[in-house]
Design a protein around this motif. Structure first.
Motif, PDB file in Angstrom:
ATOM      1  N   GLU A 278      41.223  34.722  45.108  1.00 56.13           N
ATOM      2  CA  GLU A 278      42.144  33.278  44.731  1.00 56.13           C
ATOM      3  C   GLU A 278      42.303  33.820  43.060  1.00 56.13           C
ATOM      4  O   GLU A 278      42.970  33.055  42.212  1.00 56.13           O
ATOM      5  CB  GLU A 278      41.699  32.131  44.709  1.00 56.13           C
ATOM      6  N   GLY A 279      41.653  34.735  42.859  1.00 50.30           N
ATOM      7  CA  GLY A 279      42.039  35.321  41.257  1.00 50.30           C
ATOM      8  C   GLY A 279      40.855  35.127  40.522  1.00 50.30           C
ATOM      9  O   GLY A 279      40.532  35.364  39.195  1.00 50.30           O
ATOM     10  N   TYR A 280      39.533  34.486  40.988  1.00 47.81           N
ATOM     11  CA  TYR A 280      38.514  34.087  40.257  1.00 47.81           C
ATOM     12  C   TYR A 280      37.612  35.256  40.489  1.00 47.81           C
ATOM     13  O   TYR A 280      36.588  35.197  41.346  1.00 47.81           O
ATOM     14  CB  TYR A 280      37.984  32.824  40.722  1.00 47.81           C
ATOM     15  N   THR A 281      37.774  36.557  39.925  1.00 47.97           N
ATOM     16  CA  THR A 281      37.196  37.717  40.077  1.00 47.97           C
ATOM     17  C   THR A 281      35.700  37.555  39.791  1.00 47.97           C
ATOM     18  O   THR A 281      34.762  38.137  40.262  1.00 47.97           O
ATOM     19  CB  THR A 281      37.903  38.844  39.277  1.00 47.97           C
ATOM     20  N   PHE A 282      35.353  37.014  38.766  1.00 47.05           N
ATOM     21  CA  PHE A 282      33.818  36.866  38.233  1.00 47.05           C
ATOM     22  C   PHE A 282      33.154  35.442  38.853  1.00 47.05           C
ATOM     23  O   PHE A 282      32.292  34.836  38.004  1.00 47.05           O
ATOM     24  CB  PHE A 282      33.763  36.895  36.862  1.00 47.05           C
ATOM     25  N   ALA A 283      33.684  35.039  39.907  1.00 48.74           N
ATOM     26  CA  ALA A 283      33.067  33.909  40.432  1.00 48.74           C
ATOM     27  C   ALA A 283      31.550  34.075  40.603  1.00 48.74           C
ATOM     28  O   ALA A 283      31.179  35.063  41.202  1.00 48.74           O
ATOM     29  CB  ALA A 283      33.782  33.197  41.680  1.00 48.74           C
TER      30      ALA A 283
ATOM     31  N   ASP B 113      30.361  28.320  40.585  1.00 51.84           N
ATOM     32  CA  ASP B 113      30.873  28.423  39.308  1.00 51.84           C
ATOM     33  C   ASP B 113      32.140  29.519  39.154  1.00 51.84           C
ATOM     34  O   ASP B 113      31.641  30.707  39.289  1.00 51.84           O
ATOM     35  CB  ASP B 113      29.652  28.892  38.120  1.00 51.84           C
ATOM     36  N   PRO B 114      33.489  29.119  39.462  1.00 49.28           N
ATOM     37  CA  PRO B 114      34.474  30.069  39.510  1.00 49.28           C
ATOM     38  C   PRO B 114      34.756  30.813  38.253  1.00 49.28           C
ATOM     39  O   PRO B 114      35.378  31.967  38.428  1.00 49.28           O
ATOM     40  CB  PRO B 114      35.616  29.193  40.147  1.00 49.28           C
ATOM     41  N   GLY B 115      34.397  30.228  37.255  1.00 52.24           N
ATOM     42  CA  GLY B 115      34.887  31.023  35.888  1.00 52.24           C
ATOM     43  C   GLY B 115      36.205  30.968  35.768  1.00 52.24           C
ATOM     44  O   GLY B 115      37.061  29.994  36.211  1.00 52.24           O
ATOM     45  N   ARG B 116      36.858  31.733  34.834  1.00 50.68           N
ATOM     46  CA  ARG B 116      38.108  31.588  34.589  1.00 50.68           C
ATOM     47  C   ARG B 116      39.189  32.440  35.563  1.00 50.68           C
ATOM     48  O   ARG B 116      38.770  33.640  35.920  1.00 50.68           O
ATOM     49  CB  ARG B 116      38.530  31.970  33.252  1.00 50.68           C
TER      50      ARG B 116
ATOM     51  N   GLU C  15      50.692  44.288  39.934  1.00 52.82           N
ATOM     52  CA  GLU C  15      50.513  43.874  38.416  1.00 52.82           C
ATOM     53  C   GLU C  15      50.997  42.546  38.043  1.00 52.82           C
ATOM     54  O   GLU C  15      52.160  42.082  38.921  1.00 52.82           O
ATOM     55  CB  GLU C  15      51.089  44.953  37.366  1.00 52.82           C
ATOM     56  N   GLY C  16      50.628  41.831  37.234  1.00 48.95           N
ATOM     57  CA  GLY C  16      51.098  40.362  36.914  1.00 48.95           C
ATOM     58  C   GLY C  16      50.747  39.388  37.692  1.00 48.95           C
ATOM     59  O   GLY C  16      50.939  38.348  37.566  1.00 48.95           O
ATOM     60  N   ALA C  17      49.982  39.844  39.155  1.00 49.93           N
ATOM     61  CA  ALA C  17      49.687  38.863  39.829  1.00 49.93           C
ATOM     62  C   ALA C  17      47.999  38.463  39.754  1.00 49.93           C
ATOM     63  O   ALA C  17      47.469  39.305  38.771  1.00 49.93           O
ATOM     64  CB  ALA C  17      49.684  39.328  41.351  1.00 49.93           C
ATOM     65  N   SER C  18      47.841  37.292  40.168  1.00 54.31           N
ATOM     66  CA  SER C  18      46.287  37.014  40.031  1.00 54.31           C
ATOM     67  C   SER C  18      45.367  38.173  40.806  1.00 54.31           C
ATOM     68  O   SER C  18      45.797  38.646  41.804  1.00 54.31           O
ATOM     69  CB  SER C  18      46.088  35.738  40.376  1.00 54.31           C
ATOM     70  N   ALA C  19      44.431  38.386  40.142  1.00 52.82           N
ATOM     71  CA  ALA C  19      43.460  39.463  40.564  1.00 52.82           C
ATOM     72  C   ALA C  19      42.764  39.075  41.910  1.00 52.82           C
ATOM     73  O   ALA C  19      42.378  37.768  42.125  1.00 52.82           O
ATOM     74  CB  ALA C  19      42.393  39.497  39.512  1.00 52.82           C
TER      75      ALA C  19
END
Length: 771
Positions: A313-318, A340-343, A371-375
């Motif tokens: 979902e883009g929360y790479t550092f969850a 803790d999803p982080g940013r 590129e430009g999309a959520s990670a």
């Protein structure tokens, strides 16, 4: 040390008679050989013009001694001149190590250098003694309790020394007994079976499990601890471990004392924190459930699954943490997974480096992360896997560094190491079925860095010749539709083979397309035309002559095929894990000289048995027939069985229907059939003493199969319609080795139920052709 302190005392006494402070007019240093005067002056806390007393002199001597360069230091006064007399420590002129085999000399030298013992360095006896003890500890860690390290120091001219380190490694102590004490929940034999360290049995010739190692024991204890924690024993504890050594230092006895504690179950599973995804969906990802036996493995696996899901979902550092809360009265555990999803992170840019030959476009079209999309963690990793599968790179690494100055952006950096993707090869080999094999090809899988594949080949054997040219564009369209074409000419002369005596010359070509259904599945379509001319001889069976009389000797067929394939294998060559399967339907369509079809299914599956053993199950099924005005499938399109890749222990292509030669009624040749059933069950095992098993496969196998015909002619023998009771079986051992000359394959097999005209062959081998 005693001598130096005595010298300091004498030096102080030498100055004591003056008992007065004096102003230093000059400093003289005596005794220097290698150490520069500047080094001494920099370390000496006294300068010309200083007003010093006896305590200052003693402090200066101690400062010089702390440099480590000197064995002895004397201070004296001559008028107003401070005289510093030094005796330098010797330097190391050479280091010689003898007797070591288990640990390489280079590794020992590196360890000595890190500790300050190297050629040209200052020698210190205390350091040498510490190194000697450390080396002994290293050998003890390997189970070499009898190891002894001695060091000799030989004086050399010009205040130098030569070090001789003598190593007596001794033998690795073997394990005579392993025991677990205090267990009640699980049998002792089951727990000991978890250990890598084992007492060797009489049949374990090449096993090193009985060689004691401290590192192996630590791993075994952790494995034992995990076993209990994964089965509900959260208070499990290893109270003590005793490792006893026999007086001769050759035998080891291991005893592990455990306290199992009570078995706990899960009372409740909760989610806390910022879930991001719907709670119902998150709960479906929870492996641990109420009333289950507590398992640490399920907790860590659930943490990984939830983290990956949030990463998608883009929360790479969850960060997901499973927190157990035990209730010791009820023997239950309440689990809470805190999220803790982080940013949320977005991809600013995707960068490639290392691709000096391959165009960026070739790499970029494999990307699933945009590129430009959520990670998306899954898409980033999936893109890496797709780059690895191209075959252009030795290694692919990916990093996702945050963009400086932002808190919600990352870059995705792929670093590749290119390898040659083209080849100009010449090969020579030998096959029992085809005789001498000669081949040459020019192939470029990444033609001019475009990702297109071009191949020109020539292969010749006693039985066949093949000339071909092929081209394939894997991205004919931006969606990944591939397009390719082949032009080929091949000749077969079966007069010297087990197949019925005739010759076939074929010239043809085709166009093929592939469409990806998913990351591991695709469908393929081809359309082509070929012309085949059959030449007969005196030995050609009458049944073939009759067919050619009816249908003619020249055939022009328009062929089309439709196929589906799926591969989840861990690698393309000699895989050891995963599975693959394919289904293809090919046919000669109306407008051809003959109209027929062939349906073929292939599949294989790998199942781990132990750490070193893997089971492989494989099968190949084929069915063919004629339609329209053609009465039966052409004989030169038949299926054949026997030999490598089929049923080992029987001669190549020798199973199934056979027909007698016209000029020799006692000599029979294989005719093949329109139904094929074959398969194998193998147990793959590593070959002892070979470290890299990736280019080697050894196995014990059980093969089965045969060829059947739905329209058995009275002119053929050993012919039957599909009947499982007519399957042939064999068992044996096999080896395939990828050598510089090509794959070397051999097998020793026993045909278990040969019948009729079947021809058996115990030893089979091939060099230069793949198995």
């Amino acid at each position: 040390m005693k001598r130096s302190l005595l010298s300091l005392l004498i030096g102080s006494l030498a100055i004591a008679p003056g008992a007065q402070a004096f102003i230093v007019s000059d400093i003289r240093i005596d005794g220097l050989q290698r150490v520069s005067a500047g080094t001494v002056f920099n370390a000496l806390p006294v300068e010309v013009g200083d007003d010093i007393q006896s305590p200052d002199i003693a402090g200066a001597a101690r400062a010089l001694y702390q440099t480590g360069y000197f064995n002895d230091i004397r201070m004296a006064r001559e008028g107003d001149v401070l005289v510093v007399g030094v005796v330098e420590r010797p330097s190391i002129s050479a280091i010689e190590i003898k007797g070591n085999k288990a640990i390489k000399t280079e590794d020992l030298m590196t360890g000595l250098e890190r500790s300050g013992l190297a050629e040209g360095e200052i020698f210190q006896q205390a350091t040498l003694e510490a190194i000697r003890l450390e080396l002994e500890r290293q050998y003890v860690a390997q189970g070499r309790y009898g190891a002894r390290i001695t060091a000799d120091v030989e004086a050399q001219p010009r205040n130098r020394v030569k070090l001789r380190i003598n190593v007596k490694e001794g033998k690795v102590a073997t394990i005579q007994h392993v025991n677990v004490v205090g267990n009640t929940a699980f049998p002792k034999d089951e727990l000991i079976g978890l250990f890598e360290l084992q007492k060797a049995e009489w049949y374990q010739f090449f096993s090193s499990a009985d060689k004691y190692s401290r590192e192996k024991l630590s791993g075994d204890l952790e494995r034992l601890r995990s076993w209990y924690l994964d089965r509900g024993y959260i208070n499990f504890n290893i109270t003590s471990t005793q490792v006893s050594i026999s007086p001769d230092k050759q035998s080891v006895y291991i005893t592990v004392n455990v306290d199992e504690g009570d078995k706990y179950t899960v009372s409740d599973v909760k989610l806390a924190g910022d879930l991001i995804i719907p709670e119902d969906e998150a709960r479906k990802l929870l492996l641990a459930q109420p009333e289950q036996v507590f398992s640490r493995k399920l907790i860590t696996t659930t943490e990984e699954i939830l983290s990956r899901r949030l990463g998608n979902e883009g929360y790479t550092f969850a960060n997901v943490t499973g927190i157990p809360k035990p209730d010791h009265d009820d023997k239950t555990v309440e689990l809470t997974f805190f999220v803790d999803p982080g940013r949320r992170a977005y991809v600013r840019r995707i960068n490639f480096s290392g691709n000096t030959k391959t165009d960026d476009e070739v790499l970029r079209r494999e990307m699933r992360q945009m590129e430009g999309a959520s990670a998306n963690t899954q898409k980033i990793e999936q893109s890496k896997v797709r780059l690895e599968r191209l075959g252009y790179f030795k290694e692919v690494n990916v990093e996702t560094p945050p963009v400086p100055g932002t808190s919600d952006q990352i870059d995705v950096n792929y670093t590749v190491e290119e390898q040659p993707s083209g080849s100009v090869t010449a090969s020579i080999g030998y096959s029992q079925s085809d005789g001498l094999l000669l081949g040459g090809s020019v192939s470029q899988s990444n033609f001019l860095g475009s990702g297109n594949k071009v191949t020109v080949g020539l292969n010749k054997s006693d039985v066949s010749q093949l000339y071909n040219f092929s081209f394939m564009d894997p991205y004919y369209t931006i969606d990944g539709v591939s397009r390719g074409f082949d032009v080929y000419y091949r000749t077969y002369d079966y007069s010297d083979s087990d197949i019925s005596s005739y010759a076939a010359d074929t010239f043809g070509g085709n166009v093929r397309f592939g469409y990806p259904l998913s990351e591991t599945q695709s469908i393929n379509f081809s359309l082509g035309v070929d012309g085949t001319e059959i030449t007969t001889g005196a030995g050609t069976p009458q049944v073939i002559m009759d067919y050619l009389t009816e249908e003619g000797t020249k055939f022009t067929n328009i062929k089309t095929s439709l196929g589906w394939s799926q591969s989840e294998l861990n690698r393309g060559l000699l895989p050891t894990a995963g599975y693959s399967q394919s289904l293809s339907l090919s046919a000669a369509i109306p407008g051809s000289t003959t109209t027929f079809y062939k349906l073929v299914y292939r599949g294989q599956y790998f199942q781990p048995i132990t750490r070193s053993l893997t089971a492989r199950f494989a099968t190949r099924l084929g069915y063919g027939g004629a339609y329209g005005s053609t009465s039966e499938m052409p004989f030169f399109e038949n299926f054949y069985a026997g030999g490598f890749g089929s049923v080992r222990g029987y001669k190549d292509n020798s199973l199934g229907p056979k027909a007698a030669q016209r000029d020799n009624a006692d000599d029979f040749n294989s005719m093949g059939g329109d139904v094929l059933v074959e398969g194998t069950v193998e147990v793959l095992f590593p070959l002892p003493f070979v470290k890299d098993q990736r280019s080697l496969r050894t196995s014990v196998f059980f093969d089965y199969g045969n060829v059947f015909d739905t329209t058995c002619s009275s002119q053929v023998v050993d012919c039957s319609k599909p009947d499982l009771s007519e399957l042939r079986y064999s068992a044996g051992v096999g080896l395939t080795w990828i050598t510089p000359l090509g794959p070397l394959t051999f097998s020793l097999a026993k045909a278990l139920n040969a019948k009729g005209k079947d021809e058996t062959q115990t030893f089979q081998f091939s060099l230069g052709t793949p198995f």
